[in-house]
Structures are given as C-alpha cells and as structure tokens.
Design a protein around this motif. Structure first.
Motif, PDB file in Angstrom:
ATOM      1  N   LEU A  77       5.750   6.925  10.731  1.00 53.32           N
ATOM      2  CA  LEU A  77       6.021   7.619   9.477  1.00 53.32           C
ATOM      3  C   LEU A  77       6.269   6.625   8.347  1.00 53.32           C
ATOM      4  CD1 LEU A  77       6.541  10.289   7.976  1.00 53.32           C
ATOM      5  CD2 LEU A  77       8.932  10.091   8.685  1.00 53.32           C
ATOM      6  N   CYS A  78       6.978   5.563   8.641  1.00 49.77           N
ATOM      7  CA  CYS A  78       7.266   4.542   7.647  1.00 49.77           C
ATOM      8  C   CYS A  78       5.975   3.888   7.152  1.00 49.77           C
ATOM      9  CB  CYS A  78       8.216   3.497   8.235  1.00 49.77           C
ATOM     10  SG  CYS A  78       8.854   2.324   7.031  1.00 49.77           S
ATOM     11  N   ALA A  79       5.066   3.600   8.054  1.00 57.52           N
ATOM     12  CA  ALA A  79       3.782   3.008   7.654  1.00 57.52           C
ATOM     13  C   ALA A  79       3.054   3.927   6.683  1.00 57.52           C
ATOM     14  CB  ALA A  79       2.916   2.728   8.882  1.00 57.52           C
ATOM     15  N   LYS A  80       3.104   5.216   6.947  1.00 54.00           N
ATOM     16  CA  LYS A  80       2.447   6.188   6.060  1.00 54.00           C
ATOM     17  C   LYS A  80       3.114   6.203   4.684  1.00 54.00           C
ATOM     18  CE  LYS A  80       1.032  11.009   5.817  1.00 54.00           C
ATOM     19  NZ  LYS A  80       0.982  12.294   6.509  1.00 54.00           N
ATOM     20  N   ALA A  81       4.442   6.206   4.642  1.00 60.24           N
ATOM     21  CA  ALA A  81       5.168   6.194   3.360  1.00 60.24           C
ATOM     22  C   ALA A  81       4.867   4.914   2.587  1.00 60.24           C
ATOM     23  CB  ALA A  81       6.675   6.347   3.593  1.00 60.24           C
ATOM     24  N   CYS A  82       4.802   3.792   3.291  1.00 58.07           N
ATOM     25  CA  CYS A  82       4.499   2.512   2.644  1.00 58.07           C
ATOM     26  C   CYS A  82       3.084   2.487   2.085  1.00 58.07           C
ATOM     27  CB  CYS A  82       4.703   1.356   3.619  1.00 58.07           C
ATOM     28  SG  CYS A  82       6.434   1.015   3.997  1.00 58.07           S
ATOM     29  N   ASP A  83       2.133   3.027   2.836  1.00 62.55           N
ATOM     30  CA  ASP A  83       0.750   3.095   2.351  1.00 62.55           C
ATOM     31  C   ASP A  83       0.669   3.937   1.078  1.00 62.55           C
ATOM     32  OD1 ASP A  83      -0.386   1.522   4.359  1.00 62.55           O
ATOM     33  OD2 ASP A  83      -0.879   3.254   5.627  1.00 62.55           O
ATOM     34  N   MET A  84       1.350   5.065   1.066  1.00 62.79           N
ATOM     35  CA  MET A  84       1.338   5.941  -0.103  1.00 62.79           C
ATOM     36  C   MET A  84       1.983   5.257  -1.307  1.00 62.79           C
ATOM     37  SD  MET A  84       2.176   9.592   1.734  1.00 62.79           S
ATOM     38  CE  MET A  84       2.155  10.537   0.226  1.00 62.79           C
ATOM     39  N   CYS A  85       3.060   4.536  -1.073  1.00 63.59           N
ATOM     40  CA  CYS A  85       3.746   3.842  -2.159  1.00 63.59           C
ATOM     41  C   CYS A  85       2.880   2.708  -2.708  1.00 63.59           C
ATOM     42  CB  CYS A  85       5.099   3.321  -1.678  1.00 63.59           C
ATOM     43  SG  CYS A  85       6.158   2.734  -3.019  1.00 63.59           S
ATOM     44  N   ALA A  86       2.258   1.953  -1.824  1.00 62.84           N
ATOM     45  CA  ALA A  86       1.379   0.863  -2.267  1.00 62.84           C
ATOM     46  C   ALA A  86       0.259   1.414  -3.137  1.00 62.84           C
ATOM     47  CB  ALA A  86       0.804   0.113  -1.067  1.00 62.84           C
ATOM     48  N   GLU A  87      -0.308   2.530  -2.716  1.00 58.33           N
ATOM     49  CA  GLU A  87      -1.381   3.146  -3.495  1.00 58.33           C
ATOM     50  C   GLU A  87      -0.874   3.597  -4.867  1.00 58.33           C
ATOM     51  OE1 GLU A  87      -4.301   7.015  -3.232  1.00 58.33           O
ATOM     52  OE2 GLU A  87      -3.750   6.028  -1.363  1.00 58.33           O
ATOM     53  N   ALA A  88       0.309   4.196  -4.910  1.00 60.49           N
ATOM     54  CA  ALA A  88       0.887   4.641  -6.183  1.00 60.49           C
ATOM     55  C   ALA A  88       1.134   3.463  -7.115  1.00 60.49           C
ATOM     56  CB  ALA A  88       2.180   5.418  -5.936  1.00 60.49           C
ATOM     57  N   CYS A  89       1.660   2.390  -6.559  1.00 64.74           N
ATOM     58  CA  CYS A  89       1.962   1.210  -7.383  1.00 64.74           C
ATOM     59  C   CYS A  89       0.712   0.560  -7.955  1.00 64.74           C
ATOM     60  CB  CYS A  89       2.763   0.186  -6.580  1.00 64.74           C
ATOM     61  SG  CYS A  89       4.473   0.689  -6.271  1.00 64.74           S
ATOM     62  N   THR A  90      -0.387   0.603  -7.234  1.00 61.38           N
ATOM     63  CA  THR A  90      -1.614  -0.035  -7.719  1.00 61.38           C
ATOM     64  C   THR A  90      -2.239   0.734  -8.878  1.00 61.38           C
ATOM     65  OG1 THR A  90      -2.959   1.029  -6.004  1.00 61.38           O
ATOM     66  CG2 THR A  90      -2.142  -1.202  -5.539  1.00 61.38           C
ATOM     67  N   ALA A  91      -1.688   1.893  -9.206  1.00 66.20           N
ATOM     68  CA  ALA A  91      -2.160   2.643 -10.376  1.00 66.20           C
ATOM     69  C   ALA A  91      -1.802   1.910 -11.669  1.00 66.20           C
ATOM     70  CB  ALA A  91      -1.560   4.048 -10.389  1.00 66.20           C
ATOM     71  N   MET A  92      -0.908   0.914 -11.557  1.00 65.77           N
ATOM     72  CA  MET A  92      -0.503   0.133 -12.729  1.00 65.77           C
ATOM     73  C   MET A  92      -0.763  -1.349 -12.450  1.00 65.77           C
ATOM     74  SD  MET A  92       2.930   2.129 -13.883  1.00 65.77           S
ATOM     75  CE  MET A  92       2.921   1.309 -15.470  1.00 65.77           C
ATOM     76  N   PRO A  93      -2.032  -1.760 -12.396  1.00 62.08           N
ATOM     77  CA  PRO A  93      -2.374  -3.126 -11.988  1.00 62.08           C
ATOM     78  C   PRO A  93      -1.881  -4.223 -12.935  1.00 62.08           C
ATOM     79  CG  PRO A  93      -4.325  -1.973 -12.770  1.00 62.08           C
ATOM     80  CD  PRO A  93      -3.216  -0.960 -12.708  1.00 62.08           C
ATOM     81  N   ASP A  94      -1.545  -3.875 -14.168  1.00 64.20           N
ATOM     82  CA  ASP A  94      -1.069  -4.884 -15.123  1.00 64.20           C
ATOM     83  C   ASP A  94       0.441  -5.109 -15.043  1.00 64.20           C
ATOM     84  OD1 ASP A  94      -3.665  -5.197 -16.056  1.00 64.20           O
ATOM     85  OD2 ASP A  94      -3.420  -3.661 -17.605  1.00 64.20           O
ATOM     86  N   ASP A  95       1.120  -4.324 -14.212  1.00 66.26           N
ATOM     87  CA  ASP A  95       2.575  -4.431 -14.070  1.00 66.26           C
ATOM     88  C   ASP A  95       2.886  -5.314 -12.855  1.00 66.26           C
ATOM     89  OD1 ASP A  95       5.300  -3.856 -13.216  1.00 66.26           O
ATOM     90  OD2 ASP A  95       5.256  -2.161 -14.622  1.00 66.26           O
ATOM     91  N   GLN A  96       3.427  -6.505 -13.105  1.00 66.31           N
ATOM     92  CA  GLN A  96       3.709  -7.459 -12.014  1.00 66.31           C
ATOM     93  C   GLN A  96       4.681  -6.893 -10.989  1.00 66.31           C
ATOM     94  OE1 GLN A  96       4.899 -11.125 -14.023  1.00 66.31           O
ATOM     95  NE2 GLN A  96       2.965 -12.023 -13.367  1.00 66.31           N
ATOM     96  N   GLN A  97       5.699  -6.165 -11.445  1.00 66.58           N
ATOM     97  CA  GLN A  97       6.669  -5.579 -10.516  1.00 66.58           C
ATOM     98  C   GLN A  97       5.981  -4.597  -9.574  1.00 66.58           C
ATOM     99  OE1 GLN A  97       9.916  -6.398 -10.106  1.00 66.58           O
ATOM    100  NE2 GLN A  97      10.109  -4.936  -8.433  1.00 66.58           N
ATOM    101  N   MET A  98       5.089  -3.778 -10.127  1.00 68.32           N
ATOM    102  CA  MET A  98       4.356  -2.806  -9.304  1.00 68.32           C
ATOM    103  C   MET A  98       3.476  -3.522  -8.279  1.00 68.32           C
ATOM    104  SD  MET A  98       5.034   0.343 -10.071  1.00 68.32           S
ATOM    105  CE  MET A  98       5.803   1.253 -11.392  1.00 68.32           C
ATOM    106  N   MET A  99       2.856  -4.604  -8.677  1.00 65.53           N
ATOM    107  CA  MET A  99       1.983  -5.337  -7.766  1.00 65.53           C
ATOM    108  C   MET A  99       2.792  -6.017  -6.658  1.00 65.53           C
ATOM    109  SD  MET A  99      -1.084  -4.630  -8.652  1.00 65.53           S
ATOM    110  CE  MET A  99      -0.328  -3.024  -8.921  1.00 65.53           C
ATOM    111  N   ARG A 100       3.972  -6.546  -7.000  1.00 66.10           N
ATOM    112  CA  ARG A 100       4.852  -7.131  -5.969  1.00 66.10           C
ATOM    113  C   ARG A 100       5.296  -6.051  -4.990  1.00 66.10           C
ATOM    114  NH1 ARG A 100       9.552 -10.369  -6.715  1.00 66.10           N
ATOM    115  NH2 ARG A 100      10.454  -8.430  -7.402  1.00 66.10           N
TER     116      ARG A 100
END
Length: 121
Positions: A77-100
């Motif tokens: 379940l954690c892997a699934k939540a992490c995958d979803m979060c990573a995908e959400a964060c990549t919606a803002m590729p110019d934001d360094q915090q989101m990319m980290r």
C-alpha cells in the motif's frame, strides 16, 4: 521457566525500507509546508497525495519496526501511495522541492515494493 521468544532482528532490507519511508515522510511534510505557503489550486490538489504519502510512510515504518505480521501488506500500500505522490509532484517540474519529493517517493516505492515481494511465497 520459559522465556518469551526474542524479537527477530531487522534485516538490512527492512532497515533500508524503514529509512526510505522515514526520509519520504520527512520530505512530504516539508513539501506540504511549502505548498501551504504558495497556495493555489494546483498545490491544494497535490496536498492530498502528500498527506496520504506522509501518513502511509510513517505507518509503514512503524509496522516494520514492531515486526507486524501485516508489514508486507502495508509496504504494498505504501508503494502505491508513494507512486501516486511522485506523479502528483511531477506536475510541477519547475519546483525544486516538488522534484526532491518525487525522487524520495520513487525511492521509497521501490524499497517498499521489494519488501512487499519479500513476504510473499
């Protein structure tokens, strides 16, 4: 007199997964703070994924540390939540915090998937 069985030692794989979960939890918390400061609709949508990921990674690490018999299910379940979060964060590729955050989520998802697979026969 019988002794209670000793708790098995954490494997290196579990220790690595716990560390990845705690790192991911921390960066999700930092990223939520950053999102709140910036405001805006896009950040609010990402907040849900960050909150889910933050809580799931903390719980996953806790379950592994106490050797819960359900830790492999939680890792999946954690892997699934992490995958979803990573995908959400990549919606803002110019934001360094989101990319980290996306990178930490990907690392955590990978270690959690490995742990989830380790408990399956």
């Amino acid at each position: 007199m019988t002794q209670s069985p000793a708790m098995p030692a954490l494997t290196q794989q579990m220790q690595d997964c716990i560390a990845a979960c705690m790192d991911c939890h921390s960066i999700c918390e930092e990223t939520m703070s950053s999102c709140m400061q910036k405001g805006g609709q896009q950040q609010m949508q990402i907040m849900r994924a960050l909150m889910d990921c933050s809580e799931t990674t903390r719980m996953c690490a806790d379950m592994m540390m106490r050797r819960s018999p359900m830790h492999t299910d939680m890792c999946a379940l954690c892997a699934k939540a992490c995958d979803m979060c990573a995908e959400a964060c990549t919606a803002m590729p110019d934001d360094q915090q989101m990319m980290r955050c996306a990178e930490a989520c990907r690392r955590c998802a990978e270690t959690c998937r490995a742990m989830a697979g380790a408990g399956r026969v």
